[in-house]
Design a protein around this motif. Structure first.
Motif, PDB file in Angstrom:
ATOM      1  N   ASP A  21       4.163  -9.180  10.321  1.00 28.45           N
ATOM      2  CA  ASP A  21       3.241  -9.514   9.243  1.00 28.45           C
ATOM      3  C   ASP A  21       3.250  -8.447   8.152  1.00 28.45           C
ATOM      4  OD1 ASP A  21       1.519 -11.892  10.542  1.00 28.45           O
ATOM      5  OD2 ASP A  21       1.905 -10.383  12.065  1.00 28.45           O
ATOM      6  N   VAL A  22       3.585  -7.221   8.541  1.00 31.47           N
ATOM      7  CA  VAL A  22       3.606  -6.091   7.614  1.00 31.47           C
ATOM      8  C   VAL A  22       4.935  -5.372   7.771  1.00 31.47           C
ATOM      9  CG1 VAL A  22       2.404  -4.008   6.848  1.00 31.47           C
ATOM     10  CG2 VAL A  22       1.110  -5.863   7.897  1.00 31.47           C
ATOM     11  N   LEU A  36       5.706   3.234   2.072  1.00 36.23           N
ATOM     12  CA  LEU A  36       5.298   2.017   1.378  1.00 36.23           C
ATOM     13  C   LEU A  36       5.064   0.927   2.418  1.00 36.23           C
ATOM     14  CD1 LEU A  36       7.645   1.843  -1.750  1.00 36.23           C
ATOM     15  CD2 LEU A  36       5.223   2.454  -1.672  1.00 36.23           C
ATOM     16  N   VAL A  37       3.872   0.386   2.419  1.00 41.12           N
ATOM     17  CA  VAL A  37       3.494  -0.675   3.362  1.00 41.12           C
ATOM     18  C   VAL A  37       3.315  -1.955   2.571  1.00 41.12           C
ATOM     19  CG1 VAL A  37       1.830  -1.418   5.095  1.00 41.12           C
ATOM     20  CG2 VAL A  37       2.356   1.012   4.844  1.00 41.12           C
ATOM     21  N   GLU A  38       4.076  -3.000   2.943  1.00 39.98           N
ATOM     22  CA  GLU A  38       4.060  -4.263   2.212  1.00 39.98           C
ATOM     23  C   GLU A  38       3.778  -5.413   3.158  1.00 39.98           C
ATOM     24  OE1 GLU A  38       7.553  -2.996  -1.009  1.00 39.98           O
ATOM     25  OE2 GLU A  38       7.799  -4.729   0.318  1.00 39.98           O
ATOM     26  N   LEU A  39       3.087  -6.419   2.650  1.00 40.49           N
ATOM     27  CA  LEU A  39       2.949  -7.661   3.397  1.00 40.49           C
ATOM     28  C   LEU A  39       4.275  -8.407   3.385  1.00 40.49           C
ATOM     29  CD1 LEU A  39      -0.529  -8.962   2.203  1.00 40.49           C
ATOM     30  CD2 LEU A  39       0.007  -7.720   4.285  1.00 40.49           C
ATOM     31  N   ASN A  40       4.581  -9.077   4.474  1.00 34.62           N
ATOM     32  CA  ASN A  40       5.827  -9.823   4.571  1.00 34.62           C
ATOM     33  C   ASN A  40       5.744 -11.059   3.676  1.00 34.62           C
ATOM     34  OD1 ASN A  40       8.221 -11.007   5.276  1.00 34.62           O
ATOM     35  ND2 ASN A  40       7.832 -11.047   7.474  1.00 34.62           N
ATOM     36  N   GLN A  54      -8.461 -11.751  -0.404  1.00 38.72           N
ATOM     37  CA  GLN A  54      -9.295 -10.797   0.325  1.00 38.72           C
ATOM     38  C   GLN A  54      -8.637 -10.412   1.646  1.00 38.72           C
ATOM     39  OE1 GLN A  54     -12.598  -9.394  -0.377  1.00 38.72           O
ATOM     40  NE2 GLN A  54     -11.790  -8.143   1.277  1.00 38.72           N
ATOM     41  N   ARG A  55      -8.033 -11.367   2.320  1.00 39.89           N
ATOM     42  CA  ARG A  55      -7.338 -11.079   3.582  1.00 39.89           C
ATOM     43  C   ARG A  55      -6.176 -10.132   3.358  1.00 39.89           C
ATOM     44  NH1 ARG A  55      -2.752 -13.040   5.978  1.00 39.89           N
ATOM     45  NH2 ARG A  55      -2.724 -13.065   8.278  1.00 39.89           N
ATOM     46  N   ALA A  56      -5.387 -10.373   2.300  1.00 41.96           N
ATOM     47  CA  ALA A  56      -4.243  -9.502   2.019  1.00 41.96           C
ATOM     48  C   ALA A  56      -4.703  -8.079   1.747  1.00 41.96           C
ATOM     49  CB  ALA A  56      -3.452 -10.062   0.840  1.00 41.96           C
ATOM     50  N   ALA A  82       0.850  -1.184   0.000  1.00 43.11           N
ATOM     51  CA  ALA A  82       0.000   0.000   0.000  1.00 43.11           C
ATOM     52  C   ALA A  82       0.884   1.231   0.000  1.00 43.11           C
ATOM     53  CB  ALA A  82      -0.915   0.015   1.221  1.00 43.11           C
ATOM     54  N   GLU A  83       0.561   2.170  -0.861  1.00 43.44           N
ATOM     55  CA  GLU A  83       1.281   3.442  -0.907  1.00 43.44           C
ATOM     56  C   GLU A  83       0.531   4.444  -0.046  1.00 43.44           C
ATOM     57  OE1 GLU A  83       2.748   6.787  -4.155  1.00 43.44           O
ATOM     58  OE2 GLU A  83       1.818   4.893  -4.801  1.00 43.44           O
TER      59      GLU A  83
END
Length: 511
Positions: A299-300, A311-315, A362-364, A64-65
Motif C-alpha cells: 500500500d505504501v 520518500l514515502v509514497e502511496l502506491n 483524508q485517508r491518504a 511524505a518526505e
C-alpha cells in the motif's frame, strides 16, 4: 425526602457516530485492494461518481518526505501541494468538477451520432474483417491457453493407459475419490472391498498399481508409506533407509545416536539419508490442487531521498481516484426539478459522492502521516538492519503526529510497505521493549530474537550454547533478559533445546 416528578436541564458533550463517520473509520482499515473494490461498488450505485482517468498523467504522487533528524515527518506534494501540517483535508472545499465530457455528454452525443455508432458496429460484423457465419475461432491467444491440470485429470489420464480391465478401472476410480487434499488414502483395503463387493486381494493389487502412478507418494495410508513410495521410485529404499523410516519418531526427536544404532551406518551416511528424507514431499497432492499463492501488493512504497532521508509514497497503481461528474448532474437536474423523489435522490447521491472524494483524501493523508512517522522512528533499522530495530508502540506514533492510538492501529491494520530491505506489514515495526542492563536505550524484542538465532547458528558442534549461556552473552551486550524469555523466543522460532542440538551436531560430526 419527597418523591415528585421534575424537569432538569443538563449540558454534556458526546461524540455522535454518524453513518459517514463510521464508514470513514472503515476506510482506514482497508488496504488499497479492498478500497478499490469498495469504490467500484459505490460507482455502480452512484451515477454521479466516475473514475479520474487523468490521475496517472497529471496528478503528482502523494508522498511524505522523512528526515530522521526532524521532529516529525513532513507530508509534501499532496496533489495541489498543501502541507500535512495545514488544516484537515475535510475542511477544504475541493473542486471535484469533471472538465471533460462525462456520462451526460455521452448521452447527448448519442442522440446526434447514435446511427453512426450503430453503423460502425454493423460494419464491424458485416465487413470483410470478420466471419459472418461465426465458424472461425477469433479468440485471442490468452483465451485459448490451457488452465492448470487438476490431480484427478492427471491421474485419470494415467489410469486410462495402465488399467485396461473395466473392473480395475472401477476400483481405481473409487480409490481416486478417497484421496484427501494431501494425497493420502482415507480408507483401508478391507473397507473399499466391502463397499465395492470385490475381493480384498484384487483391491490391493489395484492399489499397488495406483501407487505407482505419477507423482510418487500418492495413495499412501501413512507418512511412512508415503516416503517409502517416493524412495522406491528413486531406487533408494534399501534396508538402512527402511530402518530409518521405521523409526521416524527418533528422527523427530533428533536422537542421532539411536538412529546410528538402528540403521547400522556411520555418521556421514546417516547425514546423507536424512538429507534425502528432507528432500521428499510429505504432501504430494498439494502441487496440483493447492491454494493459489496471493501476492501481497504494498500500500505504501518508500525509497531513499537524493537530498537525504526517505520518500514515502502511496502506491498509485492501486490507489483509486474518483471525481464528481457535475456536468452530468447539470444535464439531468432540470429534468428532475419537477419530480421531488428524483430531486431528493440526486441530492443524496451528490452528498455521498462529495463525502467519498474527501474521505479518500483524508485517508491518504492519514496513511502518509503514520507511515512517514514509522519510517522516521525506524530509520536505523532501514539503514543498518534488524539489529537496529527499536522498540515502538502505538502511543509513540500517535503522540508524534497528533492522532489517537486507535486511529494509528486502524491505519496499520492490513497495510504493507515496500522498503529497500523488503516488504513488511506496518505492524511489524511495533515491537515490545527489553530493558538494557547498562541503563541505556531499550532493545526491540524482534532484534533480540534475531540476535538469539544468530548466536545459535554460529555455535560450534562441541560448544552448544545453553539458554543460561545465551542469557550471559546477551547481558554482556547490554540486553537484560530472563532465561524463560530466551526459551520462549527459541521455541517460537522452532529451535530445539541445547541437549537436542548437541546430540544432533555431535552425531552428524562423527563423534
Amino acid at each position: 425526602m419527597g418523591l415528585a416528578p421534575r424537569l432538569d436541564l443538563r449540558q454534556t458533550q458526546g461524540l455522535v457516530m454518524t453513518p459517514q463517520l463510521q464508514q470513514a473509520i472503515k476506510l482506514l482499515q482497508m488496504s488499497n485492494l479492498d478500497l478499490n473494490a469498495f469504490v467500484e461498488q459505490e460507482m455502480e450505485r452512484n451515477p454521479l461518481l466516475e473514475r479520474d482517468e487523468r490521475a496517472d498523467f497529471e496528478a503528482p504522487p502523494e508522498r511524505a518526505e522523512v528526515r530522521p533528524d526532524a521532529e516529525a515527518a513532513v507530508v509534501v506534494d499532496r496533489g495541489a501541494g498543501e502541507e500535512a501540517a495545514g488544516p484537515s483535508p475535510l475542511d477544504h472545499d475541493y473542486n471535484t468538477d469533471r472538465d471533460e465530457a462525462g456520462a451526460g455528454d455521452m448521452a447527448a452525443a448519442g442522440d446526434a451520432g447514435g446511427l453512426d455508432a450503430l453503423g460502425l458496429a454493423v460494419g464491424a460484423w458485416g465487413g470483410g474483417g470478420g466471419a459472418r457465419d461465426f465458424t472461425a475461432d477469433e479468440r485471442g491467444l490468452e483465451e485459448t491457453l490451457a488452465g492448470p491440470t487438476s490431480l484427478r485429470d492427471h491421474l485419470s489420464a494415467q489410469m486410462a493407459v495402465d488399467l485396461t480391465d473395466p473392473v480395475d478401472r472401477l476400483v481405481g476410480g473409487h480409490l481416486l475419490g478417497l484421496l484427501d487434499p494431501c494425497g493420502y488414502l482415507t480408507a483401508s483395503v478391507e473397507e473399499v472391498a466391502a463397499t465395492l463387493g470385490a475381493p480384498p486381494e484384487r483391491v490391493a493389487a489395484v492399489l499397488a498399481r495406483m501407487q505407482a502412478l505419477d507423482p510418487p507418494g500418492l495413495f499412501a495410508r501413512s507418512l511412512k508409506e508415503c516416503l517409502a513410495l517416493q524412495l522406491a521410485d528413486r531406487n533408494r529404499l534399501d534396508p538402512a533407509m527402511q530402518a530409518l523410516l521405521d523409526h521416524l519418531e527418533l528422527l523427530g526427536r533428533r536422537d542421532m545416536p539411536a538412529l546410528l544404532k538402528v540403521c547400522g551406518v556411520d555418521a556421514e551416511d546417516l547425514r546423507d539419508m536424512i538429507a534425502e528424507i528432507r528432500a521428499l514431499d510429505p504432501k504430494p497432492a498439494l502441487r496440483f490442487d493447492g491454494e493459489p499463492i496471493h501476492t501481497v501488493v504494498p500500500d505504501v512504497v518508500m525509497r531513499p531521498n537524493p537530498e537525504g532521508g526517505w520518500l514515502v509514497e502511496l502506491n498509485s497503481e492501486t490507489l483509486p481516484r474518483v471525481l464528481v461528474n457535475r456536468r452530468y448532474l447539470a444535464r439531468v437536474k432540470p429534468a428532475a426539478a419537477a419530480d421531488k423523489a428524483v430531486r431528493a435522490f440526486l441530492g443524496d447521491r451528490l452528498q455521498t459522492a462529495n463525502w467519498l472524494v474527501k474521505a479518500l483524501d483524508q485517508r491518504a493523508t492519514t496513511i502518509l502521516k503514520v507511515a512517514g512517522e514509522i519510517v522516521r522512528q525506524q530509520d536505523a533499522f532501514l539503514a543498518h538492519g534488524i539489529q537496529h530495530l527499536r522498540p515502538l508502540i502505538l502511543r509513540d506514533v500517535a503522540g508524534a503526529i497528533g492522532m489517537h492510538e486507535s486511529t494509528v492501529s486502524r491505519v496499520t491494520n492490513n497495510k504493507y510497505i515496500a522498503t529497500p530491505r523488503g516488504l513488511f506489514e506496518l505492524k511489524y515495526f511495533f515491537t515490545q521493549a527489553i530493558n538494557s542492563s547498562a541503563g541505556g536505550e531499550a532493545h526491540s524484542a524482534e532484534a533480540v530474537r534475531a540476535r538469539i538465532k544468530a548466536l545459535i547458528d554460529a555455535e560450534p558442534p562441541r560448544r552448544v550454547l545453553s539458554d543460561d549461556r545465551i542469557v550471559a552473552l546477551l547481558r554482556a551486550e547490554g540486553i537484560d533478559i530472563a532465561r524463560r524469555t530466551v526459551a520462549k523466543y527459541r521455541e517460537a522460532m522452532r529451535i530445539p533445546s541445547s541437549v537436542q542440538r548437541r546430540r544432533e551436531k555431535m552425531a552428524l560430526a562423527g563423534a
